[in-house]
Write a protein that holds these residues in place. Structure first.
Motif, PDB file in Angstrom:
ATOM      1  N   THR A   1       0.788  -1.233   0.000  1.00 21.57           N
ATOM      2  CA  THR A   1       0.000   0.000   0.000  1.00 21.57           C
ATOM      3  C   THR A   1       0.818   1.280   0.000  1.00 21.57           C
ATOM      4  N   ASP A   2       2.080   1.241   0.418  1.00 24.91           N
ATOM      5  CA  ASP A   2       2.843   2.469   0.636  1.00 24.91           C
ATOM      6  C   ASP A   2       2.891   3.389  -0.576  1.00 24.91           C
ATOM      7  N   SER A   3       2.975   2.822  -1.769  1.00 25.54           N
ATOM      8  CA  SER A   3       3.135   3.665  -2.957  1.00 25.54           C
ATOM      9  C   SER A   3       1.807   4.102  -3.563  1.00 25.54           C
ATOM     10  N   LEU A   4       0.691   3.659  -2.983  1.00 25.28           N
ATOM     11  CA  LEU A   4      -0.611   4.014  -3.535  1.00 25.28           C
ATOM     12  C   LEU A   4      -0.893   5.508  -3.365  1.00 25.28           C
ATOM     13  N   PRO A   5      -1.403   6.181  -4.400  1.00 28.06           N
ATOM     14  CA  PRO A   5      -1.762   7.595  -4.264  1.00 28.06           C
ATOM     15  C   PRO A   5      -3.081   7.764  -3.522  1.00 28.06           C
ATOM     16  N   VAL A   6      -3.099   8.635  -2.531  1.00 24.91           N
ATOM     17  CA  VAL A   6      -4.302   8.878  -1.742  1.00 24.91           C
ATOM     18  C   VAL A   6      -4.714  10.340  -1.926  1.00 24.91           C
ATOM     19  N   PRO A   7      -5.852  10.608  -2.568  1.00 26.97           N
ATOM     20  CA  PRO A   7      -6.319  11.997  -2.705  1.00 26.97           C
ATOM     21  C   PRO A   7      -6.570  12.610  -1.333  1.00 26.97           C
ATOM     22  N   MET A   8      -5.986  13.763  -1.082  1.00 29.12           N
ATOM     23  CA  MET A   8      -6.112  14.367   0.241  1.00 29.12           C
ATOM     24  C   MET A   8      -7.538  14.811   0.535  1.00 29.12           C
ATOM     25  N   ARG A   9      -8.303  15.123  -0.494  1.00 33.99           N
ATOM     26  CA  ARG A   9      -9.698  15.525  -0.237  1.00 33.99           C
ATOM     27  C   ARG A   9     -10.549  14.351   0.213  1.00 33.99           C
ATOM     28  N   LEU A  10     -10.061  13.108   0.010  1.00 30.36           N
ATOM     29  CA  LEU A  10     -10.752  11.933   0.518  1.00 30.36           C
ATOM     30  C   LEU A  10     -10.227  11.531   1.884  1.00 30.36           C
ATOM     31  N   ALA A  11      -8.935  11.752   2.117  1.00 31.55           N
ATOM     32  CA  ALA A  11      -8.333  11.363   3.403  1.00 31.55           C
ATOM     33  C   ALA A  11      -8.694  12.329   4.515  1.00 31.55           C
ATOM     34  N   GLY A  12      -8.716  13.623   4.199  1.00 35.79           N
ATOM     35  CA  GLY A  12      -8.977  14.638   5.217  1.00 35.79           C
ATOM     36  C   GLY A  12     -10.300  15.343   4.990  1.00 35.79           C
ATOM     37  N   ASN A  13     -10.784  15.997   6.021  1.00 33.42           N
ATOM     38  CA  ASN A  13     -12.073  16.689   5.958  1.00 33.42           C
ATOM     39  C   ASN A  13     -11.890  18.074   5.344  1.00 33.42           C
ATOM     40  N   MET A  14     -11.547  18.088   4.046  1.00 34.48           N
ATOM     41  CA  MET A  14     -11.212  19.348   3.383  1.00 34.48           C
ATOM     42  C   MET A  14     -12.369  20.336   3.344  1.00 34.48           C
ATOM     43  N   MET A  15     -13.586  19.862   3.397  1.00 38.15           N
ATOM     44  CA  MET A  15     -14.704  20.799   3.372  1.00 38.15           C
ATOM     45  C   MET A  15     -14.849  21.567   4.686  1.00 38.15           C
ATOM     46  N   ALA A  16     -14.024  21.223   5.683  1.00 35.74           N
ATOM     47  CA  ALA A  16     -14.021  21.981   6.936  1.00 35.74           C
ATOM     48  C   ALA A  16     -12.792  22.867   7.049  1.00 35.74           C
ATOM     49  N   ILE A  17     -11.994  22.969   5.972  1.00 33.97           N
ATOM     50  CA  ILE A  17     -10.771  23.755   6.057  1.00 33.97           C
ATOM     51  C   ILE A  17     -11.088  25.243   6.185  1.00 33.97           C
ATOM     52  N   ALA A  18     -12.224  25.654   5.657  1.00 30.54           N
ATOM     53  CA  ALA A  18     -12.664  27.045   5.799  1.00 30.54           C
ATOM     54  C   ALA A  18     -14.143  27.027   6.172  1.00 30.54           C
ATOM     55  N   ASN A  19     -14.601  28.085   6.782  1.00 29.99           N
ATOM     56  CA  ASN A  19     -16.011  28.161   7.148  1.00 29.99           C
ATOM     57  C   ASN A  19     -16.882  28.654   6.004  1.00 29.99           C
ATOM     58  N   SER A  20     -16.245  29.054   4.915  1.00 36.12           N
ATOM     59  CA  SER A  20     -16.945  29.351   3.670  1.00 36.12           C
ATOM     60  C   SER A  20     -16.914  28.094   2.805  1.00 36.12           C
ATOM     61  N   ALA A  21     -18.085  27.572   2.455  1.00 36.78           N
ATOM     62  CA  ALA A  21     -18.133  26.353   1.634  1.00 36.78           C
ATOM     63  C   ALA A  21     -17.492  26.590   0.280  1.00 36.78           C
ATOM     64  N   GLU A  22     -17.656  27.771  -0.289  1.00 37.92           N
ATOM     65  CA  GLU A  22     -17.075  28.057  -1.597  1.00 37.92           C
ATOM     66  C   GLU A  22     -15.555  28.088  -1.528  1.00 37.92           C
ATOM     67  N   LEU A  23     -15.007  28.682  -0.468  1.00 38.87           N
ATOM     68  CA  LEU A  23     -13.558  28.714  -0.299  1.00 38.87           C
ATOM     69  C   LEU A  23     -13.022  27.306  -0.038  1.00 38.87           C
ATOM     70  N   SER A  24     -13.720  26.518   0.763  1.00 37.20           N
ATOM     71  CA  SER A  24     -13.307  25.134   1.003  1.00 37.20           C
ATOM     72  C   SER A  24     -13.260  24.346  -0.299  1.00 37.20           C
ATOM     73  N   ARG A  25     -14.259  24.507  -1.140  1.00 37.13           N
ATOM     74  CA  ARG A  25     -14.285  23.789  -2.422  1.00 37.13           C
ATOM     75  C   ARG A  25     -13.122  24.217  -3.303  1.00 37.13           C
TER      76      ARG A  25
END
Length: 324
Positions: free
Chosen positions: A198-222
């Motif tokens: 598994t080590d070399s497998l690419p993992v999209p960060m938007r799937l691994a982390g809660n990127m939609m919570a990175i900003a309180n604006s949904a548009e900015l998060s997207r």
């Protein structure tokens, strides 16, 4: 083609993701506005990487700051804070860590978390070599613990600022960081069970982390989550595994390098202050905590922005004065 012969892109000429994010920021935080100078772009060879840096050079500055992004950003995304500090008269450098931004990485699937520690250590050492003025490191999101570790390793910073302190081995921290809470108990075992597969497998960060919570604006998060040089990038499973297995280089009660300022967003929807508080409370050095009112994980809301500016300005003046 060798690393040194590769053409070097620039945010100014080629990258559109940061421009979209900039358009979604409050007018006062956009580069090029009043008190928000544009950075110069530099590159520095660090081991196998050609590291891109946004720089606001101020030869007469009383102190310098290295700004450190986390797992959803890059140096240019943090430009509002770099430009804000530069506008106050400080020299600022914001690197793109390997796997993010414009930093050149020839073998991305081989990245491990230690590469981030090594890269940031090299940046701090290079900046400290430029002058004898005090250097403060400012880490945002997972960049806070990275800044802590590199402060421990190099003993260079005269001060440490972080928006949060995230210890990835802590179960609650893992639950808060992942996109869905149910992933927290599975992510570690999945990555460590068969690392040779598994080590070399690419993992999209938007799937691994809660990127939609990175900003309180949904548009900015997207916008951040879609930027292939920020939250829209991928990282190898090896990097995520070694990050989740990492521990602070020294426990907080043994940290003795410099004073600490934690500027935690009060309305953080990704990593609540409760996950950083135990670590911060155990620090035995002079410390201060400032809650940024109305501000999200990417703190771009008022009055939090002004509180961040004032707290950092005070902290930087104190550190500069104490070392004269």
């Amino acid at each position: 083609m060798s690393r040194t012969s590769l053409p070097l892109p620039t945010y100014a000429a080629h990258e559109q993701g940061w421009r979209h994010a900039q358009e979604l920021l409050p007018q006062a935080l956009r580069l090029g506005g009043a008190g928000m100078p544009m950075p110069e772009e530099e590159w520095r060879d660090v081991g196998a990487f050609r590291v891109h840096l946004d720089c606001w050079r101020r030869p007469e500055a009383p102190a310098s700051v290295v700004v450190v992004h986390g797992g959803g950003g890059n140096g240019r995304l943090l430009s509002p804070f770099g430009a804000m500090l530069a506008g106050l008269g400080y020299e600022v450098v914001a690197p793109d860590l390997p796997g993010y931004g414009l930093t050149r990485v020839e073998h991305k699937r081989a990245l491990v978390y230690e590469d981030w520690r090594d890269t940031l250590s090299a940046v701090l050492q290079a900046e400290a070599g430029r002058s004898k003025r005090p250097l403060v490191v400012f880490g945002a999101s997972m960049g806070g613990m990275l800044a802590y570790d590199v402060t421990v390793r190099t003993r260079i910073p005269a001060g440490l600022v972080a928006t949060c302190f995230l210890s990835p081995r802590d179960a609650e921290v893992r639950r808060r960081m992942v996109r869905w809470p149910w992933m927290a108990g599975l992510s570690g075992p999945m990555l460590t069970a068969l690392p040779f597969l598994t080590d070399s497998l690419p993992v999209p960060m938007r799937l691994a982390g809660n990127m939609m919570a990175i900003a309180n604006s949904a548009e900015l998060s997207r916008a951040i989550a879609k930027d292939p040089l920020a939250g829209g990038t991928w990282m190898p499973a090896r990097f995520l595994r070694t990050f989740l297995e990492s521990e602070p280089l020294v426990p907080p009660e043994s940290f003795d390098v410099c004073p600490v300022l934690m500027t935690h967003p009060a309305e953080d929807r990704w990593t609540h202050v409760s996950v950083s508080q135990p670590f911060f409370d155990q620090l035995r050095v002079p410390k201060r905590q400032v809650m940024l009112e109305n501000a999200g994980h990417f703190p771009v809301e008022e009055p939090g922005v002004s509180q961040l500016r004032d707290a950092m300005h005070d902290f930087l003046r104190e550190r500069a004065a104490s070392l004269r």
